[in-house]
Design a protein around this motif. Sequence first.
Motif, short mmCIF file in Angstrom:
data_model
loop_
_atom_site.label_atom_id
_atom_site.label_comp_id
_atom_site.label_asym_id
_atom_site.label_seq_id
_atom_site.Cartn_x
_atom_site.Cartn_y
_atom_site.Cartn_z
N VAL A 1 0.87 -1.18 0.00
CA VAL A 1 0.00 0.00 0.00
C VAL A 1 0.91 1.24 0.00
N VAL A 2 0.95 1.92 -1.15
CA VAL A 2 1.90 3.01 -1.32
C VAL A 2 1.17 4.35 -1.25
N HIS A 3 1.71 5.27 -0.49
CA HIS A 3 1.13 6.61 -0.39
C HIS A 3 1.43 7.39 -1.66
N ASP A 4 0.36 7.96 -2.29
CA ASP A 4 0.55 8.67 -3.55
C ASP A 4 -0.45 9.83 -3.59
N ASP A 5 0.06 11.06 -3.44
CA ASP A 5 -0.82 12.24 -3.39
C ASP A 5 -1.63 12.41 -4.66
N HIS A 6 -1.12 11.88 -5.79
CA HIS A 6 -1.80 12.07 -7.07
C HIS A 6 -2.84 11.01 -7.35
N SER A 7 -2.94 10.00 -6.49
CA SER A 7 -3.89 8.92 -6.72
C SER A 7 -5.31 9.39 -6.47
N GLU A 8 -6.25 8.84 -7.26
CA GLU A 8 -7.66 9.19 -7.04
C GLU A 8 -8.23 8.39 -5.89
N LEU A 9 -7.57 7.24 -5.62
CA LEU A 9 -8.05 6.38 -4.54
C LEU A 9 -7.59 6.96 -3.20
N THR A 10 -8.52 7.17 -2.31
CA THR A 10 -8.14 7.70 -1.00
C THR A 10 -8.61 6.78 0.12
N ALA A 11 -7.93 6.91 1.25
CA ALA A 11 -8.32 6.15 2.44
C ALA A 11 -8.13 7.07 3.63
N VAL A 12 -8.88 6.78 4.70
CA VAL A 12 -8.85 7.65 5.87
C VAL A 12 -7.89 7.08 6.91
N VAL A 13 -7.04 7.97 7.44
CA VAL A 13 -6.09 7.52 8.47
C VAL A 13 -6.84 7.24 9.76
N LYS A 14 -6.75 5.99 10.23
CA LYS A 14 -7.45 5.57 11.45
C LYS A 14 -6.50 5.43 12.63
N GLY A 15 -5.26 5.20 12.31
CA GLY A 15 -4.28 5.05 13.38
C GLY A 15 -2.90 5.17 12.80
N LYS A 16 -1.91 5.52 13.64
CA LYS A 16 -0.55 5.56 13.11
C LYS A 16 0.45 5.25 14.21
N VAL A 17 1.50 4.58 13.80
CA VAL A 17 2.57 4.25 14.73
C VAL A 17 3.86 4.76 14.13
N PHE A 18 4.55 5.59 14.89
CA PHE A 18 5.81 6.15 14.41
C PHE A 18 6.93 5.12 14.60
#
Lengths: 347, 247
Positions: free
Chosen positions: A283-300
């Motif tokens: 799952v690659v982060h891509d600002d130009h992608s039309e597909l979006t998902a919502v951040v539910k949690g994050k671990v640094f």
Amino acid sequence: MDALLQLNAVSQAYAGKPVIDNMSFQLAEGEIACLLGSSGCGKTTVLRCIAGFEPLRGGDIRLNGERIAAPGYNKPAHLRAVGMVFQDYALFPHLDVAANVGFGLRGLGDGERKARIGLMLEVVGLSALAGAYPHELSGGQQQRVALARALAPRPRLLLLDEPFSNLDVDLRQRLSHEVRGILKEQGMTAIMVTHDQQEAFAMADKVGVMHHGHLQQWASPYQLYHEPASRYVADFIGQGAFVPAVISGPQCVTLEVGEYCSLTPLAYQVGAQVDVLLRPDDVVHDDHSELTAVVKGKVFMGSEFMYTLQLPSGQQVLAQVPSHHNHAIGEAIGIRLELDHLIAFAR
Amino acid sequence: MNYNWDWNIFFKSTGIGSEIYLDWFVSGLGWTIAVALMAWIIALLLGSVLGVMRTLPGKVLPAIATAYVELFRNVPLLVQLFMWYFVVPDYLPEPLQIWFKQDLNPATSAYISVVVCLALFTAARVCEQVRTGIQALPRGQSAAALAVGFSIGQTYRHVLLPQAFRIIIPPLTSEFLNIFKNSSVASLIGLMELLAQTKQTAEFSANIFEAFTLATVIYFVLNMSLMTLMSLVEKKVRIPGMMGGAK
């Protein structure tokens, strides 16, 4: 070339409860293998059978073509030329480091013995401590002495039973690299048992994943990660989420976020309902992608974030994203899937 | 109490030859040491073998050693002594019987009986200590020795026993002292060891208190010296980091 070590349908049981069930694998000369599994899966018992500390209930074990264990036959441990390194080191407290390392070298003359001890201590980097006693050493040093002791008599095969689990994380990583280097340099064939997959990946050419006494898969670390043979292995190795999908072609699946095609054929009929494994690095982060998902949690995690993302259907997936992409929880971010290796299991 | 202590009694003549009472004590002490040391050597060897047997894999050898321990630990020492002195010789083959009862002088046959008795009795106790000493070691020790090519015998000889014996020096010291104290039962079958000489002195001279006081002092000094000796040995062979040392 014939394998150095062969386990053929090996079984073992304690009080009627199977501990190892029909286990087979082969190890070529010079290869390093890891048996990986959670505690109680039978991995240490496998080592003990190979070492000669446990009789077999079924199958046989061959070393260099010679049958060393079968039901009713157990070649004595001390005649097998199989060395072992133990979790608690098991150094002899009444002997100094040199005597510990030289312990298995009875057949040699004094000069040869000394030379071998000196060489082994050099290999593990402890030449300065030859006269020290085990209690004067740190855990890492003790384990190095144990390794030198096991290697000194030139065993055909070396077994390592959770050798690093009593050490702290830093030392564990350093020592596992170091030990792999030493074993490769000596051309030693070895099997290590561990419950730590990072350790297994760092050490081994081949990894066997065990679960409830079954060998789930015997493969290279890369294959285990990218081509897991069972749902258990897929779940156990690495992280990820299973996402429902339908097979839409010989190499393609349709997910809720679109159709993806694998580089390799899939073993399912078109139209079959499957679960597809999405690894965090798929799952690659891509600002130009039309597909979006919502951040539910994050671990640094230092160099990266492990984001838990929610797809429009509510399905959650993990994404590994370089840590300069710092998004807030609740934010929608563009993503793209890179599914070169599609891993699908029947639902 | 109106008792006239007379410590000079030990230097007075016994009326038998030119002996003074002190000579009797010296001779008694000699027999006590001779009995205890000989019995201890046998007990240590036999007890070690039995202790090892109890820890071996398999069933037969451990069972034999266990039966031995139960038999010799559960019958009173005095009963055992009377068995060895009065009963067992009657069941020996004819020539041995004649040798034991007629050819040997009475002191020698009593000596043999008491040494056998104390040795076998103490061996049962030594066995238990050797067994616990071996079992107290981490299991990895024997596996580690086998994995570098040592046979079971070599593993015991070079790895298990050197460590086990160091651990059990304190309880073995107790057994060592016990054997000196227990040797006093020999007086009941006529061996003139320290206690028998004490009783004889008391009867001949009527200086009962002096005689038993001296015997007490001798036993005490003897055992204190042995204890000091053993703790020196213990210190000498102690493995740093094991048994009381900081890890």
